[in-house]
Design an enzyme around this catalytic site. Structure first.
Site, short mmCIF file in Angstrom:
data_model
loop_
_atom_site.label_atom_id
_atom_site.label_comp_id
_atom_site.label_asym_id
_atom_site.label_seq_id
_atom_site.Cartn_x
_atom_site.Cartn_y
_atom_site.Cartn_z
CD GLU B 50 38.71 33.89 52.92
OE1 GLU B 50 36.44 34.02 51.86
OE2 GLU B 50 39.12 34.79 52.62
CE LYS B 123 41.99 35.25 50.30
NZ LYS B 123 40.40 35.67 50.85
CB CYS B 160 37.43 34.21 48.85
SG CYS B 160 36.11 35.54 48.30
#
Lengths: 294, 294
Positions: B50, B123, B160
């Site tokens: 990331e 995300k 994540c």
């Protein structure tokens, strides 16, 4: 949950894993005795394995087995209700339920400290694999997902195959469960290669831990043990903390556990890992589809 | 997936975990060199951590950091595109994306073997914890869940915090992913007690394994390493098989992995554990709610 000053936060929970004792009557006697023993030790809630009164009959399709099903108010449950009342505890009894002629379910009955039926849950996800012919015996549950409020702990009930579905854990947690209870009958199959046994049991333990982690709840899987024809039920009954930490793990032999839980760990953990805050409920619509192409 | 006779079923995938190299330029140079090295070894797909070009800037809220964001067509990505084209491979590049003045995302850009942008994913689940102030920097993604079709492997991209949400894994798997890729920046915080470090890392590894198990897909988490102020990024980049078995696990040092996967394991495993058959899509409606009381 707000706590009254001086009130004990701990709750004593217990469970037992065993072989089938060879007959319905023997299983009833064995588990009643086990419940009485755990009650004497102070258990406030007792959790039994899936279909605890029966051999694992779904190993084959046999029409005669339907006659072994019992109703929600079966007299078989009476001594268990008396045990619950006498000891002021809550019992979770997984049964083969006859609901009507031709309508059967894989069900958990929750018995409260007055000996009354608090509620029941009918297994929502029904497996069907070689030697696990459950779709033959059980209609899919229509109770929806269920949480039983007991004095110190809210218990979400799910059954065996339900544990492979994160949706079921999530929905039950969202109804307020502090602990997800999974009565189970999962086995190694001697028709499969032995080298995958450890991996299968490990994946099962991991998926149960994942429900704790994703939902910030305790998770308790209570399996049976013993060998029936080609199936060896692997036990490994396991309790996990809301962090996912393994708090208790049995082996592949008969055994029981009594331990104290702190229900406030649920809220404490969710403050540290606030997943419920961030669910993208605006983007989850396709979860109601069978597959991504429709 | 039907296979052409004589066609290799295996696909060579690679990933790297590293410390931030101290500046945007150093990180670009380091990871470009790493991609070239892995390409020479035969990698067909390369996965990076990331925000691979940046220090973990969300450790505090700093308005000046917004000027470090780059656009989807930033010249910074040009040498990576050339590397992809030269080596006929697919690259997954996690960036801090500037979409418009005041609109920023945490995004993965997929670069194909012609050096072209195949697609991108923003995300969806944005965390916010002390020292992980991501809600300050990133708007929640509006791309929905994404799968990138590459010649031998369909790659689902999640980032994540997304990994704590079984809903995201499920939806991405249902779009046809063979592998879920989770670029990550997860760390131990020196302000927290050291005795929970192992448990935190273990829970993270378990939740990633659970996505493989529940969905019958490969799952790959690629974390960074190194210490930045009070945060120590724990590495432990991990690949799991559709059964949940750990196939590769790095430690807390810099490192990279190149290995072959068999995409047909996805279908093989789903025949053995047919969870998608049994999802109770008639009973999942409340997943679209925030909590069970509404």
């Amino acid at each position: 949950m707000e706590k009254l000053k001086g009130m004990s936060a701990e709750v004593k929970v217990a469970w037992a894993q065993a072989c089938s004792q060879g007959s319905f009557e023997n299983n009833a006697e064995y588990y009643l005795s086990k419940c009485q023993e755990l009650a004497k030790q102070g258990a406030e809630l007792i959790f039994l394995p899936e279909l605890f009164l029966w051999d694992y009959f779904a190993i084959r399709e046999d029409m005669a087995v339907f006659d072994q099903a019992i109703t929600l108010d079966s007299p078989t449950l009476k001594p268990f209700k008396e045990c619950a009342q006498l000891n002021q505890l809550t019992l979770f009894l997984p049964i083969f339920e006859k609901r009507a002629p031709g309508v059967y379910h894989n069900t958990v009955v929750a018995i409260g400290p007055q000996g009354e039926m608090l509620d029941f849950y009918r297994k929502m996800h029904i497996p069907d694999d070689p030697c696990f012919y459950e779709k033959y015996y059980f209609s899919p549950g229509d109770t929806g997902f269920k949480v039983i409020a007991t004095p110190k702990l809210n218990v979400g009930i799910l059954i065996c195959w339900d544990q492979w579905f994160p949706e079921a854990a999530r929905l039950t947690a969202m109804k307020g469960a502090d602990l997800l209870y999974y009565p189970t009958a999962i086995a190694w199959d001697q028709n499969e290669p032995g080298e995958i046994y450890e991996e299968q049991c490990d994946s099962w333990r991991v998926i149960n831990r994942s429900h704790s982690i994703a939902n910030g709840v305790y998770s308790l899987a209570v399996n049976r043990v013993g060998t029936q024809e080609n199936l060896t039920f692997w036990g490994n009954s396991q309790l996990t903390h809301p962090t996912g930490r393994v708090m208790s793990l049995l082996g592949s032999e008969e055994g029981s556990v009594l331990m104290e839980l702190d229900p406030s760990a649920v809220e404490a953990h969710r403050k540290a890992w606030p997943f419920f805050r961030d669910r993208r409920i605006d983007a989850y619509g396709d979860l109601l589809k069978r597959w991504g192409d429709s």
